[in-house]
Design a protein around this motif. Structure first.
Motif, mmCIF file in Angstrom:
data_model
loop_
_atom_site.group_PDB
_atom_site.id
_atom_site.type_symbol
_atom_site.label_atom_id
_atom_site.label_comp_id
_atom_site.label_asym_id
_atom_site.label_seq_id
_atom_site.Cartn_x
_atom_site.Cartn_y
_atom_site.Cartn_z
ATOM 1 N N LYS A 1 6.314 -2.308 -2.867
ATOM 2 C CA LYS A 1 5.619 -1.208 -3.735
ATOM 3 C C LYS A 1 4.326 -1.925 -4.659
ATOM 4 C CE LYS A 1 7.105 2.481 -5.309
ATOM 5 N NZ LYS A 1 7.443 3.743 -6.054
ATOM 6 N N GLN B 1 2.805 4.684 3.853
ATOM 7 C CA GLN B 1 3.135 3.664 4.613
ATOM 8 C C GLN B 1 3.849 2.811 3.983
ATOM 9 O OE1 GLN B 1 0.352 2.686 8.041
ATOM 10 N NE2 GLN B 1 1.320 0.685 7.890
ATOM 11 N N TYR B 2 3.192 2.339 2.610
ATOM 12 C CA TYR B 2 3.774 1.340 1.767
ATOM 13 C C TYR B 2 4.663 2.122 0.709
ATOM 14 C CZ TYR B 2 1.588 -2.540 3.996
ATOM 15 O OH TYR B 2 1.075 -3.617 4.875
ATOM 16 N N HIS B 3 4.853 3.126 0.841
ATOM 17 C CA HIS B 3 5.608 3.938 -0.207
ATOM 18 C C HIS B 3 5.224 3.974 -1.342
ATOM 19 C CE1 HIS B 3 8.272 4.440 3.185
ATOM 20 N NE2 HIS B 3 8.606 2.905 3.285
ATOM 21 N N VAL B 4 4.086 3.907 -1.546
ATOM 22 C CA VAL B 4 3.152 3.959 -2.868
ATOM 23 C C VAL B 4 3.397 5.427 -3.395
ATOM 24 C CG1 VAL B 4 0.974 4.124 -4.004
ATOM 25 C CG2 VAL B 4 1.394 2.337 -2.599
ATOM 26 N N LEU C 1 -2.380 -6.721 8.536
ATOM 27 C CA LEU C 1 -3.089 -6.109 7.477
ATOM 28 C C LEU C 1 -2.240 -5.532 6.582
ATOM 29 C CD1 LEU C 1 -6.073 -4.813 7.678
ATOM 30 C CD2 LEU C 1 -4.811 -2.844 8.734
ATOM 31 N N ILE C 2 -2.908 -5.209 5.517
ATOM 32 C CA ILE C 2 -2.302 -4.679 4.153
ATOM 33 C C ILE C 2 -3.311 -3.562 3.788
ATOM 34 C CG2 ILE C 2 -1.833 -4.964 1.845
ATOM 35 C CD1 ILE C 2 -0.879 -7.817 2.379
ATOM 36 N N TRP C 3 -4.590 -3.629 4.047
ATOM 37 C CA TRP C 3 -5.079 -2.570 3.448
ATOM 38 C C TRP C 3 -6.663 -2.417 4.324
ATOM 39 C CZ3 TRP C 3 -5.277 1.896 1.346
ATOM 40 C CH2 TRP C 3 -6.701 2.516 1.035
ATOM 41 N N GLN D 1 -2.016 5.264 4.732
ATOM 42 C CA GLN D 1 -1.720 3.838 4.368
ATOM 43 C C GLN D 1 -0.881 3.729 3.007
ATOM 44 O OE1 GLN D 1 -4.633 0.585 4.980
ATOM 45 N NE2 GLN D 1 -6.154 2.318 5.472
ATOM 46 N N ASN E 1 4.490 1.681 -12.216
ATOM 47 C CA ASN E 1 5.475 1.098 -11.622
ATOM 48 C C ASN E 1 5.754 -0.119 -12.090
ATOM 49 O OD1 ASN E 1 6.395 2.190 -8.824
ATOM 50 N ND2 ASN E 1 4.377 2.952 -9.137
ATOM 51 N N ALA F 1 0.831 0.758 14.039
ATOM 52 C CA ALA F 1 1.725 -0.335 13.595
ATOM 53 C C ALA F 1 2.281 -0.804 14.791
ATOM 54 C CB ALA F 1 2.724 0.309 12.767
ATOM 55 N N PHE G 1 1.389 -4.737 10.295
ATOM 56 C CA PHE G 1 1.089 -4.571 9.134
ATOM 57 C C PHE G 1 2.161 -5.581 8.360
ATOM 58 C CE2 PHE G 1 -0.472 -0.940 10.640
ATOM 59 C CZ PHE G 1 -1.507 -0.545 9.741
ATOM 60 N N PHE G 2 1.655 -6.062 7.261
ATOM 61 C CA PHE G 2 2.376 -7.304 6.519
ATOM 62 C C PHE G 2 3.401 -6.219 5.586
ATOM 63 C CE2 PHE G 2 3.200 -9.998 2.801
ATOM 64 C CZ PHE G 2 3.844 -11.084 3.582
ATOM 65 N N PRO G 3 4.670 -6.614 5.796
ATOM 66 C CA PRO G 3 5.848 -5.838 4.861
ATOM 67 C C PRO G 3 5.556 -6.302 3.620
ATOM 68 C CG PRO G 3 6.874 -7.443 6.176
ATOM 69 C CD PRO G 3 5.287 -7.698 6.646
ATOM 70 N N TYR H 1 2.083 -4.112 -3.623
ATOM 71 C CA TYR H 1 1.032 -3.493 -2.668
ATOM 72 C C TYR H 1 0.035 -2.858 -3.666
ATOM 73 C CZ TYR H 1 -1.150 -0.063 0.410
ATOM 74 O OH TYR H 1 -1.981 0.612 0.938
#
Lengths: 657, 482
Positions: free
Chosen positions: B200, A523-526, B231-233, A520, A491, B387, B195-197, B203
């Motif tokens: 990618k 959720q973050y599109h990883v 929250l992030i993780w 998760q 990425n 969420a 959740f914190f936007p 993150y």
């Protein structure tokens, strides 16, 4: 010293020729890499052997005196032989051309020919002590035509056939070098430059020796390599090799200094863009890579040997010859012998033994000798045959016993993907240029070469990651961390991640029941959206119910998977939801009524069936002016069921205007 | 789609009216098995608030609850009564562990009017409280207790009734003071996580950071990462994270905000020359790492109580707006050396990461153009990942959570939610509230969305269109039926 320790070796199949002796003279031509064995001035035969041709060329010529120099033009078309200091003799080797010898005398009066070089199959340069003369040979006319000449005092000369550059040594100290560049009948003079000689007491006269200069192409650039010996007056700790960059245009510039940290007799080779320095006193060699990070002082970069000094791998002379002698055990070859002569880029000749070798670099032993994985990767990625070694380094750093830390693993992945991305970018701009029609107008446009250093996702997946995740003894935390690190690296270089890598992550997480982690990541599109991934998620629903929602979201985002969404909803008996969805995207005129009615009937919810039935009646009315279903829709069964439950009168009546 | 009009409490009140919000009357925990015989009833009571109440009254109240539960059980054996409505108050019952009952009694809100002769008339508002909201609050009480103390049963095993009583006393004595019953609403039902936007790449960087930290501090079992109280993780399972998140965002973080704002214990530490400057500091554990006497005591938490039952140290470490929770097996003794090591490894990297996140967040915000305040007031909740998103609630402070809308509207939201709970189907409810307000509730699969619109003379169709627009802009990347 174990065998795996040697990182330099002589090639397995050397060129073998008759040993030099009083009746047999041996010559080497750097341009064609051919060895000439001339017996009795050619009268009893000349044998020419090159590295590639297994069939040597043999011929005879009259003994017209001692041969000083003998070389074929490119493609072995014309043979040139120098026997006197004023003339060169020629003989055609082209079929249908006369094989009678013809001679060319140098044009400059009182000049002595130091030697000659072929720059093409019919162009030749004479180097005399008073300048150079550039000729075209006309074989059919058996004459030469002078193209150009230049007067200059010459001490000695050097030729680099790969770049077609001749270097002339001028001035009393011999340290001013004048390069000439030859191309298609033209000769161009490049700016001259001076090699700085070490400071010495005034009493001793020191001049630049031909032996201390070499020319070679390193990473596509021409360099003049100067072996500067240790001088007692300076503080330097040993000899050094100074690299002068000689560009096609512009002045020559001192760029790199290779610190040898020792004194004595040295010889240079260039192999796979590495500078190899042989040291006769210790019978070892070291290698330098000018692309590796060195210490930059503002003008030049100082480099130290990449690896500790090692001998070339011991070599056994194969006992070729009559079958009777093959039973003899092979004889160890004396390495670093004083009879060795070294030629650029990678040639070592032992005239007394009759062998010509190419020097080679072995990469596997280097892996152990270079513990810094980042530097190791930088080094390996520049080598020609690096792919399998790099993949094995990757596997090794993920193995239980030699496990590297995550920051190291990250560095290695980043270096791999940096190369990978460079190639992808080059490929993309090539494709774009071709599509824009620049292919014909721009001759420089070439498809980028995919070197072995380009390791794509499928390589890493096949050779490293798929085996790695299978290892039972690996803690799953580490496995997931490594996979995420690889995905992060891809990425970071903006490389689209292939879905099989995502599948690998999902598989690993599912195996260890880490569904919340998976959730998760999604959720973050990883894990990038794709239809295969969405289907994989659907299949996980029985283990992890939220997978259903995740899958539907993904299908929605893909925006090309509307049919799949309808199927998923219908399979969940969410008939109304499916219908509302398809209506929302404006696709309700093209759906099969039968499919929806079937699904509605299966719910055994009569009101739902009524609603769906009515919807299609209305659609029929709107599209065809009648609420009835056509026979092609195969809904007779449903119409009958509707009548049975709600009665004939419940059917919609055609509206008449 | 169902539409209903509700003219809720729009009447103008007389100037001399006084309002009293709902308040906690009593809170008790009992186990009927502990005093089954007559005369031993007191043994049933494990905790009683307020403690000053006379013994016999305590026994009477507990007995009443027992009787109600027992009585309703005859009608619904699996689901006995959850709450009891009376004119003055409401009682909520919860049985979090077998035979352990928690009861919370909340007084209804009161309006005190001045009658013509000057005597105050007290009016109880019987219908104001929402059962679901306060039942959730009661469940949360248990979850929070369990997070820091483990289950009731575990305490019984460890030290019998005596220990359990001590723990309950110690915990609830303080915790009950932090319940703000007047500001409980829909969000308490959800108990969601904000959740914190994040893009990618950032993150993935955070992932990479967490993995590296877990590797170098090899005793860390779980890690959670938050930014801006979001929250992030979470390495913890969802249910444990839910209550830990509640603790962090409503208790721990707010407690540390005030000193930060006041500029006390300035986080820039340059005591050690040549040391990398960073903004990291412990929110739990040692305050000053250079004090050799500093205590390395961290709160203990209990997770996965249903199966593996793990007891963990909770280390919360923060640099700027980024907070990391490291959870370490409680059997491992944590030393000052370890804390220093953690500080030196995590501090600098977390500082860099925090500024990365901040920068990236601002870029994304500018790109998506979402820096403008959304005109819509909405609450979104997804049961699948918990969420939660609200543009109605202001930033939480340690004392109260402020909402920007009238409490009556909040009550409508709660009512819609109750309606949604009754059926499994997806549905949509549109309510015309007082003045020009419209309240829309949508339920699609596991997601719920509540929107409050204020448009002059809007009709049903226009409201529906507005909500569609909101879904298209705010929720276009999820499957949300319209």
């Amino acid at each position: 010293m174990g065998e795996e320790d040697y990182y330099l070796e002589l090639c397995e199949r050397p060129v073998q020729f008759e040993k030099a002796n009083p009746v047999n003279c041996v010559f080497f031509d750097e341009a064609n890499k051919q060895v000439f064995a001339v017996r009795s001035g050619g009268a009893t035969g000349v044998v020419v052997k090159g590295p590639d041709d297994r069939n040597p060329i043999s011929f005879r010529m009259d003994d017209k005196g001692e041969v000083k120099c003998i070389k074929f033009s490119l493609e072995n078309k014309i043979l040139a032989v120098q026997r006197t200091s004023k003339t060169v003799d020629f003989c055609n080797f082209i079929p249908d051309n006369s094989q009678l010898e013809y001679t060319q005398e140098c044009k400059t009066k009182n000049a002595n020919i130091l030697g000659f070089c072929w720059t093409s199959s019919t162009e030749i340069v004479f180097i005399t002590d008073q300048g150079i003369e550039f000729y075209q040979v006309l074989p059919e006319k058996r004459t030469l035509k002078l193209l150009k000449s230049h007067n200059i005092n010459v001490n000695w000369y050097m030729y680099c056939p790969e770049s077609a550059v001749i270097l002339l040594s001028t001035t009393v100290l011999e340290n001013v070098l004048q390069p000439f560049y030859f191309r298609a009948g033209t000769m161009s003079k490049l700016p001259k430059f001076e090699i700085e000689l070490p400071a010495v007491p005034k009493s001793t006269k020191l001049s630049l020796s031909e032996r201390d200069i070499a020319m070679a192409t390193i990473y596509g650039q021409l360099y003049v390599l100067f072996l500067r010996h240790h001088s007692r007056t300076s503080n330097s700790t040993g000899a050094e090799v100074v690299l002068y960059h000689l560009p096609r245009e512009g002045a020559c510039k001192k760029m790199h200094i290779l610190k040898l940290n020792r004194t004595g007799k040295f010889a240079l080779n260039v192999v796979d863009n590495l500078v190899v320095v042989h040291h006769q006193d210790t019978e070892t060699s070291v290698i330098f890579d000018i692309k590796l990070r060195g210490e930059f002082d503002g003008t030049v970069t100082f480099h130290h040997p990449v690896l500790p000094a090692r001998s070339i791998q011991p070599y056994q002379i194969p006992m070729a010859g009559p079958a009777a002698v093959t039973s003899q055990s092979p004889v160890p070859c004396k390495l670093y012998s004083s009879s060795w002569i070294v030629f650029q880029p990678d040639i070592i000749i032992s005239a007394s033994q009759g062998y010509l070798w190419n020097l080679q670099v072995k990469l596997e032993p280097i892996v152990k000798l270079l513990p810094d994985k980042g530097r190791l990767m930088d080094f390996l990625l520049q080598r020609k045959e690096c792919k399998m070694v790099i993949l094995s380094v990757c596997s090794q750093m993920l193995s239980e016993s030699d496990r590297a830390t995550l920051p190291v693993i990250a560095t290695v992945f980043d270096k791999l993907n940096h190369e990978y991305k460079k190639y992808l970018d080059a490929e993309q701009s090539y494709t774009m240029a071709v599509e824009a029609g620049q292919g014909r107008s721009n001759p420089l446009l070439r498809r980028p070469v995919r070197t072995q250093a380009v390791l794509d996702q499928s390589d890493v997946y096949t050779h490293v990651l798929s085996a790695f995740v299978e290892k039972k003894e690996m803690p799953h935390k580490f496995v997931i961390a490594v996979l995420m690190e690889y995905i992060r690296s891809l990425n970071q270089f903006q490389i689209a991640v292939q879905h099989y890598l995502h599948e690998l992550v999902i598989k690993t997480l599912v195996q260890h029941n880490l569904f919340y982690m998976l959730h998760q990541f999604l959720q973050y599109h990883v894990l990038s959206d794709s239809k295969p991934l969405a289907c994989l998620l659907l299949s996980l629903e029985s283990f992890y119910p939220p997978a259903h929602q995740l899958s539907l979201d993904m299908l929605k985002r893909l925006s090309t998977a509307n049919d799949e969404i309808v199927e998923v909803l219908l399979s969940k008996h969410q008939v109304l939801a499916a219908l509302r969805f398809i209506r929302g995207i404006g696709g309700h005129d093209n759906i099969s009524a039968r499919k929806f009615l079937d699904a509605a009937k299966q719910t055994e919810d009569n009101m739902l069936f009524y609603t769906i039935f009515r919807f299609f009646e209305q659609r029929n009315q709107r599209l065809r002016g009648s609420p009835n279903f056509t026979p092609g829709e195969h809904c007779e069964e449903h119409v009958a069921f509707f009548k049975q439950v709600f009665g004939d009168q419940a059917l919609m009546r055609p509206t008449t205007f | 789609m169902a539409a209903a009009a509700a003219g809720t409490g729009a009447g103008a009140w007389a100037a001399q009216e006084k309002q009293f919000p709902p308040a906690l009357l009593s809170f008790f925990i009992y186990n009927p098995r502990f005093g089954p015989r007559e005369g031993e009833e007191e043994n049933k009571i494990l905790f009683y608030h307020p403690n000053e109440v006379e013994k016999n009254e305590k026994i009477r109240n507990v007995g009443l609850c027992e009787a109600i539960v027992q009585f309703t059980r005859t009608f619904s054996p699996s689901k006995p009564a959850k709450s009891l409505h009376t004119q003055k108050n409401r009682q909520f019952f919860n049985e979090p562990e077998e035979n352990f009952w928690m009861v919370m009694v909340v007084r209804n809100p009161i309006i005190e009017k001045q009658s013509k002769d000057g005597k105050p008339i007290v009016e109880y508002q019987e219908e104001e409280l929402l059962d679901k909201v306060y039942s959730s609050v009661l469940q949360q009480c248990y979850s929070m207790y369990k997070l820091f103390n483990g289950t009731f049963l575990k305490a019984m095993e460890d030290g019998g009734v005596k220990l359990l009583k001590e723990r309950l006393e110690k915990f609830f004595h303080r915790y009950l003071q932090t319940l703000h019953l007047q500001s409980c609403d829909l969000l308490d039902i959800f108990g969601g996580i904000s959740f914190f936007p994040l893009d990618k790449m950032t993150y993935l960087k955070i992932q990479s950071f967490i993995n590296r930290m877990e590797e170098s501090l090899n005793i860390v079992k779980y890690t959670a990462f938050l930014y801006n109280d979001q929250l992030i993780w979470s390495g913890l399972e969802q249910d444990d994270m839910r209550i830990l998140y509640k603790y962090l965002t409503t208790s721990l973080f707010p407690r540390h905000i005030e000193p930060e704002l006041a500029g006390r214990d300035s986080p820039i530490r340059a005591e050690m020359p040549g040391n990398l400057q960073h903004y990291g500091r412990f929110l739990t554990g040692p305050l000053n790492l250079n004090d050799p006497e500093a205590k390395c005591r961290f709160p203990k938490i209990f997770v996965n109580t249903d199966d593996t039952y793990e007891e963990l140290h909770l280390i919360v470490y923060k640099a700027m707006s980024a907070a990391v929770c490291f959870m370490i097996d409680a059997s491992i003794q944590l030393t000052l050396d370890f804390c220093r090591r953690l500080d030196s490894i995590v501090g600098p990297q977390l500082t860099v990461l925090a500024s990365d996140i901040c920068e990236q967040f601002n870029i994304n915000k500018r790109m998506s153009g979402s820096e403008k305040e959304p005109q819509f007031k909405f609450i979104y909740f997804n049961h699948m990942n918990l969420a939660e998103k609200s543009t109605i609630h202001m930033r939480k402070t340690p004392s109260v959570s402020l909402t920007s809308v009238h409490p009556d509207l909040m009550k409508i939201l709660g009512d819609i939610n109750s309606d949604f709970t009754r059926v499994d189907e997806d549905e949509e409810i549109i309510v015309k509230a007082m003045s020009d307000y419209w309240v829309v509730g949508k339920k699609s699969d596991q997601r719920e969305l509540y929107v409050i619109l204020n448009q002059k003379n809007a009709n049903l169709i226009e409201v529906n269109e507005e909500v569609k627009k909101l879904c298209a802009t705010q929720f276009n990347n999820i499957f949300f039926l319209d």
